[in-house]
Enzyme design. Structure first.
Site, PDB file in Angstrom:
ATOM      1  N   ASP A 292       0.960  -1.094   0.163  1.00 45.88           N
ATOM      2  CA  ASP A 292       0.029  -0.067  -0.044  1.00 45.88           C
ATOM      3  C   ASP A 292       0.922   1.209   0.182  1.00 45.88           C
ATOM      4  O   ASP A 292       2.016   1.208   0.106  1.00 45.88           O
ATOM      5  CB  ASP A 292      -1.033  -0.038   0.979  1.00 45.88           C
ATOM      6  CG  ASP A 292      -2.020   0.925   0.901  1.00 45.88           C
ATOM      7  OD1 ASP A 292      -2.075   1.677   0.121  1.00 45.88           O
ATOM      8  OD2 ASP A 292      -3.150   0.951   1.772  1.00 45.88           O
TER       9      ASP A 292
HETATM   10  C1  NOJ Z   1      -3.721   4.009   0.284  1.00 49.12           C
HETATM   11  C2  NOJ Z   1      -5.191   2.956   0.287  1.00 49.12           C
HETATM   12  O1  NOJ Z   1      -5.153   2.563   1.729  1.00 49.12           O
HETATM   13  C3  NOJ Z   1      -5.494   2.219  -0.944  1.00 49.12           C
HETATM   14  O2  NOJ Z   1      -6.657   1.480  -0.477  1.00 49.12           O
HETATM   15  C4  NOJ Z   1      -5.302   2.741  -2.136  1.00 49.12           C
HETATM   16  O3  NOJ Z   1      -5.413   1.768  -3.082  1.00 49.12           O
HETATM   17  C5  NOJ Z   1      -3.663   3.435  -2.103  1.00 49.12           C
HETATM   18  N1  NOJ Z   1      -3.668   4.578  -1.218  1.00 49.12           N
HETATM   19  C6  NOJ Z   1      -3.529   3.998  -3.533  1.00 49.12           C
HETATM   20  O4  NOJ Z   1      -4.111   5.262  -3.653  1.00 49.12           O
END
Ligand code: NOJ
Length: 735
Positions: A292
């Protein structure tokens, strides 16, 4: 060191051939008639260490639309990068970037562009939590199909969706992004989303790769506070949180994103057990794992890595194949391999997984997209119709005293009151992709459009979403007393849910509760229309409501769907996929709790033991009567199946759709089991006066077994109950 020697030697040999020569050669990896695995191996064999590392790097391109994604800078695109979070809808820009990757790099490896199309790309559908209340996986699949084709037309071939984190605490703002509190419902909706995004062939130009997230346990962030540590027993992990991921992998999800949380002190982005042992070995996932946002670097904040280098080592060796944004792999992976800390074979395996997806997506053959104008690609009439239908099926009629809804023909004057009535952004909800506020028609305008010809409609805002300005209360009361009924539009602002959108209180803000109670003094039915990204605690205000429609964050067509329901043009059929608590203090509250030692005791003294509106609750404008449920046998042997049927009659005055939920209960087992678990559901149209038979075929291996704390399945003989409506059907399972 031998690996390093060969890698360096191969690089020298590789570079002896010029980029133009390689691109013009008819090499096996460029031959679409060869099997994907052969092409992957051929390409891998030609890559230098640096080229391989670059495949594991994901950067961003374009405008940052997510305030939680704090980036150092938007870097100039390196055409050898493996992936970009592509934050633009321009096919021209995408083609330009891709042209550099295809034509200006030695091997011409296309870049995989990803984006968060969570509930739509430009056409905004209801938030996933709402979608799950439709109990209509086919509509969910179709909505994801639309999102995929709009995204793919912009060059985005990968979406970071679906989120299948089972919701346990609604203070956590991200309950809006998943499919509610039940593992089975998350499983079914997750599979529907994957099928919608990926279609039957990833190389179809309108397909995009799905990404199951957040693996795993993220929704247990302590106290509902986002990004916190989690405390999950191995039993609960396997029983509650793993099933939607396992099923999603089996359904072919191309990628998986690891989560921000830790489990037992092991961060999800550095967990070899979940990422490698379970996901890659046990479940045989052959796609790749992406971290993530910054989650590799965050291993330092989580206290398991002293510096970036160690974070790189831990995340990569645990099984994170691609590093989202923080550039830790870019900075350290090559060196760690050269120093022999990470075997080059491990890098090969990560790159193999990434390349495999690029080949499967057909990116080598068709790296570019047609440069069509937005009006041909976005917001197509059939997509808008679908968004309206899904919004209508997602809304839940929580209360309808004296059948005050739909609005009767003798109603002559209504008052629309409340801060949600003119709102646009909150109606789209968080993670709205490229959805724009101006795509949304506010609830007030939709109500005027539907009823303007036949009703007098007054509007007063009454109050803001929060704050303490009561100066408009009296004006609201004045229009309320003149009306035959009041539509009171309340709820949450857009940013009160979603990522980093935790709230300590699930009640409506004081000012909104006060307005509701103030209007409750008038002798006029109040219809609450509530928009939120989570369940609300409504016990304080529910007594003054004649009817309540939970519309969630219904997407750009939500206002029209609401008007359809108010008018009775659509008969509501949504049911809750998540419990509405009495009060915040009742959190966590969910239906599938493990049995208690004293079932009738131990509850809070100040509120009832059950939620205000439980999982599965949802009314219709018609009534359904369940006949006697019958079982094809009262004893089933392992290896056989039995069938339970229940006739459902529409005893009301209009056609309607009913969803029958089938639960299984195992009263005695070797470990304490949840009181009941959803195993199957079916939604059908039942015409007025007709009876439909709903069936549940029980496969004991699938429906009566349970997993232990290591993920092993057990099927134990003995007594079982199937619960449907208010009935309990008992049978025995024998060897
Ligand atoms: C953080 C988020 O937790 C995740 O769900 C998302 O896909 C990513 N950022 C990319 O934006």
């Amino acid at each position: 060191m031998r690996h390093v020697f060969w890698t360096v030697l191969l690089s020298v040999i590789a570079f002896a051939v010029t980029p133009t020569e390689i691109r013009s050669q008819n090499l096996p990896y460029k031959d679409p008639s060869l099997p994907v695995e052969d092409r992957v191996e051929d390409l891998l064999g030609r890559m230098t260490l640096r080229e391989k590392v670059m495949q594991t790097v994901q950067r961003t391109y374009g405008k940052n639309t997510n305030i939680n994604n704090i980036e150092k800078e938007v870097k100039a695109v390196d055409p050898t990068v493996g992936s970009l979070i592509y934050r633009s809808t321009s096919p021209e820009l995408y083609n330009e970037i891709q042209r550099r990757a295809m034509q200006e790099t030695r091997l011409g490896i296309p870049i995989l562009c990803g984006f968060d199309a969570i509930h739509g790309f430009r056409t905004v559908f209801p938030i996933p939590l709402a979608q799950s209340c439709s109990w209509n996986p086919e509509l969910v699949r179709l909505s994801c199909r639309v999102a995929a084709s709009e995204a793919a037309s912009s060059g985005v071939k990968w979406t970071f969706s679906p989120m299948v984190d089972v919701a346990r605490d609604s203070r956590w703002g991200r309950v809006s992004e998943g499919y509610g509190e039940d593992p089975y419902l998350n499983t079914i909706m997750g599979i529907a989303a994957i099928k919608g995004y990926q279609g039957s062939d990833l190389s179809d130009p309108s397909a995009v790769a799905a990404c199951l997230k957040h693996y795993v346990g993220y929704s247990m962030s302590e106290g509902g506070r986002d990004y916190q540590y989690t405390n999950i027993s191995a039993q609960t992990l396997w029983e509650t949180f793993m099933p939607p991921f396992e099923a999603g992998v089996k359904a072919g999800a191309a990628t998986v994103m690891c989560a921000f949380n830790d489990m037992n002190g092991v961060p999800a982005s550095a967990n070899p057990y979940t990422l490698t042992e379970v996901l890659k070995k046990q479940w045989a996932h052959d796609g790749f794992v992406v971290s993530d946002w910054n989650s590799v670097e965050q291993l330092i904040a989580q206290g398991v890595a002293a510096d970036d280098r160690e974070a790189c080592l831990k995340a990569f060796t645990a099984g994170v194949d691609m590093d989202m944004v923080d550039d830790i792999y870019f900075d350290h992976l090559e060196k760690l391999i050269e120093e022999g800390e990470i075997p080059v074979g491990m890098l090969d395996e990560a790159v193999r997984r990434i390349l495999r997806l690029k080949f499967r997506l057909g990116l080598f053959e068709a790296p570019y997209v047609d440069e069509r104008p937005e009006q041909e690609r976005f917001l197509q009439p059939e997509s808008i119709d679908l968004a309206r239908r899904l919004a209508a099926e997602s809304m839940v009629l929580l209360k309808n005293e004296n059948e005050v809804l739909p609005i009767a023909s003798d109603v002559k004057r209504i008052a629309v009151i409340g801060p949600m009535a003119e709102e646009r952004a909150a109606v789209n909800g968080s993670w709205e992709g490229y959805g724009k506020p101006e795509d949304v028609t506010p609830l007030l305008d939709c109500i005027r459009e539907k009823f303007g010809d036949r009703l007098e409609i007054d509007f007063v805002r009454g109050c803001g979403f929060d704050g303490d300005d009561r100066s408009n209360f009296d004006a609201a009361l004045q229009v309320a007393v003149k009306a035959d009924l009041v539509i009171l539009c309340l709820g949450e602002k857009r940013e009160w849910s979603g990522e980093n959108g935790s709230r300590s209180v699930l009640e409506l803000p004081d000012i909104q509760e006060e307005l509701a109670l103030y209007l409750g003094e008038a002798d006029v039915p109040l219809i609450f229309v509530l928009s939120s990204g989570r369940p609300l605690a409504l016990a304080n205000v529910e007594p003054v409501a004649a009817a309540i429609i939970q519309m969630w964050q219904p997407g750009s067509q939500g206002g029209f769907a609401l008007a359809d329901i108010l008018a009775g043009d659509v008969n509501p059929s949504g049911k809750l996929s998540i419990s509405f608590p009495w009060s915040t203090g009742q959190q966590p509250v969910y239906y599938n709790v493990r049995r208690s030692a004293r079932p009738k005791m131990g509850h809070y003294k100040d509120i009832p033991r059950t939620p205000l509106y439980p999982f599965g609750h949802g009314l219709s404008y018609t009534s359904f009567t369940y006949g006697k449920a019958t079982c094809s046998a009262d004893l089933v042997r392992i290896g056989e199946k039995i069938c339970i049927e229940v006739p459902v009659t529409n005893t009301g005055k209009r056609d309607g759709m009913e969803t029958v939920l089938w639960f299984v209960s195992d009263p005695v087992a070797s470990i304490s089991r949840p009181e009941k678990e959803l195993k199957y559901f079916e939604k059908k149209l039942v015409r007025q006066g007709d009876t439909e038979i709903f069936r549940f075929e029980i496969d004991p291996e699938r429906d009566l077994s349970f997993v232990d704390d290591k993920g092993n399945r057990h099927l134990e003989t003995g007594e079982f109950y199937v619960l449907v409506g208010s009935q309990r059907v008992e049978f025995q399972l024998a060897d």
